[in-house]
Design a protein around this motif. Structure first.
Motif, PDB file in Angstrom:
ATOM      1  N   LYS A  41      -1.721   4.109  -1.341  1.00 39.47           N
ATOM      2  CA  LYS A  41      -3.062   3.922  -0.780  1.00 39.47           C
ATOM      3  C   LYS A  41      -2.983   4.117   0.733  1.00 39.47           C
ATOM      4  CE  LYS A  41      -4.789   1.173  -4.512  1.00 39.47           C
ATOM      5  NZ  LYS A  41      -5.994   0.511  -4.880  1.00 39.47           N
ATOM      6  N   TYR A  88       0.830  -1.206   0.000  1.00 37.33           N
ATOM      7  CA  TYR A  88       0.000   0.000   0.000  1.00 37.33           C
ATOM      8  C   TYR A  88       0.866   1.258   0.000  1.00 37.33           C
ATOM      9  CZ  TYR A  88      -4.214  -2.787   1.046  1.00 37.33           C
ATOM     10  OH  TYR A  88      -5.257  -3.680   1.002  1.00 37.33           O
ATOM     11  N   ARG A  96       3.834   1.616  -1.399  1.00 34.94           N
ATOM     12  CA  ARG A  96       4.320   1.809  -2.768  1.00 34.94           C
ATOM     13  C   ARG A  96       3.221   2.300  -3.703  1.00 34.94           C
ATOM     14  NH1 ARG A  96       7.086  -2.791  -1.198  1.00 34.94           N
ATOM     15  NH2 ARG A  96       5.639  -4.201  -2.207  1.00 34.94           N
ATOM     16  N   MET A  97       1.993   1.865  -3.443  1.00 37.37           N
ATOM     17  CA  MET A  97       0.865   2.241  -4.294  1.00 37.37           C
ATOM     18  C   MET A  97       0.270   3.605  -3.912  1.00 37.37           C
ATOM     19  SD  MET A  97      -1.038  -1.461  -4.419  1.00 37.37           S
ATOM     20  CE  MET A  97      -2.413  -0.908  -5.415  1.00 37.37           C
TER      21      MET A  97
END
Length: 172
Positions: free
Chosen positions: A18, A13, A15-16
């Protein structure tokens, strides 16, 4: 096993980008570690929380979490200790506490050297280079960043190499 899987998900999450899902998982990790009365897991969860707050620009909160994490750190967890020191150092730098920041970065470097964690040595040298730049010492910054680059190339760690190269360009 569940704890370790959620740690992986937190990092995914991160890295994304989110952040809401990352935050929810961080809360779960802390609760589970406290319920289990497991200091290693709690230190790990708090380190992840430190990095989370640093990433979203809440540097004072990151510093507080790093200080809380210190209570649970010992010599049996070098990876967590190094990650905490580097995140702590970066947050201190962002709030203008360069001397304290360098202290934490050097502690992280010492632990990385003692435990043979070469990639973490490179990370610590990169942070130390950024601190030296902030302290208006480009020559010292260049030395730290060159060392980070040398280690990254030795390990064939392209991501670390890119960080060192980018920051070397800034130092010039």
């Amino acid at each position: 096993t569940r704890f370790n899987l959620v740690i992986e998900r937190v990092e995914m999450y991160e890295r994304m980008g989110k952040r809401d899902l990352q935050f929810n998982d961080l809360q779960s990790l802390e609760q589970w570690a406290e319920q289990l009365k497991d200091q290693t897991r709690l230190a790990n969860a708090l380190t992840l929380r430190t990095r989370y707050h640093h990433t979203i620009g809440e540097y004072l909160t990151a510093i507080n979490y790093a200080r809380d994490t210190e209570k649970y750190l010992d010599n049996t967890m070098p990876e967590i200790n190094i990650k905490t020191r580097i995140a702590y150092s970066s947050a201190l730098l962002r709030v203008g506490m360069a001397d304290e920041s360098m202290e934490q970065a050097k502690m992280g470097l010492d632990i990385a050297v003692q435990s043979g964690r070469r990639a973490d040595e490179a990370r610590a040298f990169t942070v130390m280079g950024l601190i030296a730049l902030e302290q208006k010492d480009p020559s010292l910054a260049h030395q730290y960043l060159e060392e980070s680059l040398r280690i990254a190339r030795e390990l064939k760690e392209r991501r670390l190499e890119s960080y060192a190269l980018n920051n070397l360009a800034v130092s010039v």
